[in-house]
Design a protein around this motif. Structure first.
Motif, mmCIF file in Angstrom:
data_model
loop_
_atom_site.group_PDB
_atom_site.id
_atom_site.type_symbol
_atom_site.label_atom_id
_atom_site.label_comp_id
_atom_site.label_asym_id
_atom_site.label_seq_id
_atom_site.Cartn_x
_atom_site.Cartn_y
_atom_site.Cartn_z
ATOM 1 N N ASP A 1 0.828 -1.211 0.000
ATOM 2 C CA ASP A 1 0.000 0.000 0.000
ATOM 3 C C ASP A 1 0.858 1.256 0.000
ATOM 4 O OD1 ASP A 1 -2.267 -1.563 0.075
ATOM 5 O OD2 ASP A 1 -2.392 -1.508 2.271
ATOM 6 N N ALA B 1 1.184 3.901 -3.148
ATOM 7 C CA ALA B 1 0.799 5.294 -2.908
ATOM 8 C C ALA B 1 1.941 6.235 -3.264
ATOM 9 C CB ALA B 1 0.393 5.486 -1.447
ATOM 10 N N LYS C 1 2.278 6.331 -7.067
ATOM 11 C CA LYS C 1 1.148 7.060 -7.641
ATOM 12 C C LYS C 1 1.365 8.570 -7.535
ATOM 13 C CE LYS C 1 -3.686 7.921 -6.649
ATOM 14 N NZ LYS C 1 -4.774 7.614 -5.728
ATOM 15 N N ASN C 2 2.017 9.009 -6.458
ATOM 16 C CA ASN C 2 2.189 10.443 -6.218
ATOM 17 C C ASN C 2 3.573 10.970 -6.525
ATOM 18 O OD1 ASN C 2 -0.442 10.939 -5.239
ATOM 19 N ND2 ASN C 2 0.108 9.965 -3.314
#
Length: 66
Positions: free
Chosen positions: A25, A29, A32-33
Motif C-alpha cells: 500500500d 501510494a 502514484k504520487n
C-alpha cells in the motif's frame, strides 16, 4: 522464561504480518504520487519542496555527500 519467549514470538509474528501487509500500500501510494510530489507548481500543500530537493537536502544526514 518460556512465557517471555512465547510473547516474543507472538510480537514478531504480528509485527511481521502488519509490516509486510502495509508495504505494498505504501509503495503504490508513493509511486502514484511521485510525479505530483516532484512538481513544485500547483501543489495543494504549497510547500515548494520537491522530492528531489528534499532528498538532496537530507543527504548530509544520511551519509551522502551532495
Amino acid at each position: 522464561m518460556i512465557v517471555a519467549f512465547l510473547l516474543l514470538i507472538l510480537v514478531a509474528i504480528i509485527g511481521y504480518a502488519v509490516t509486510f501487509a502495509a508495504i505494498p500500500d505504501t509503495l503504490f501510494a508513493y509511486l502514484k504520487n511521485i510525479i505530483p510530489l516532484s512538481n513544485p507548481h500547483g501543489r495543494e500543500d504549497e510547500a515548494g519542496c520537491t522530492v528531489g530537493r528534499y532528498s538532496i537536502g537530507r543527504g548530509g544526514f544520511l551519509g551522502h555527500h551532495s
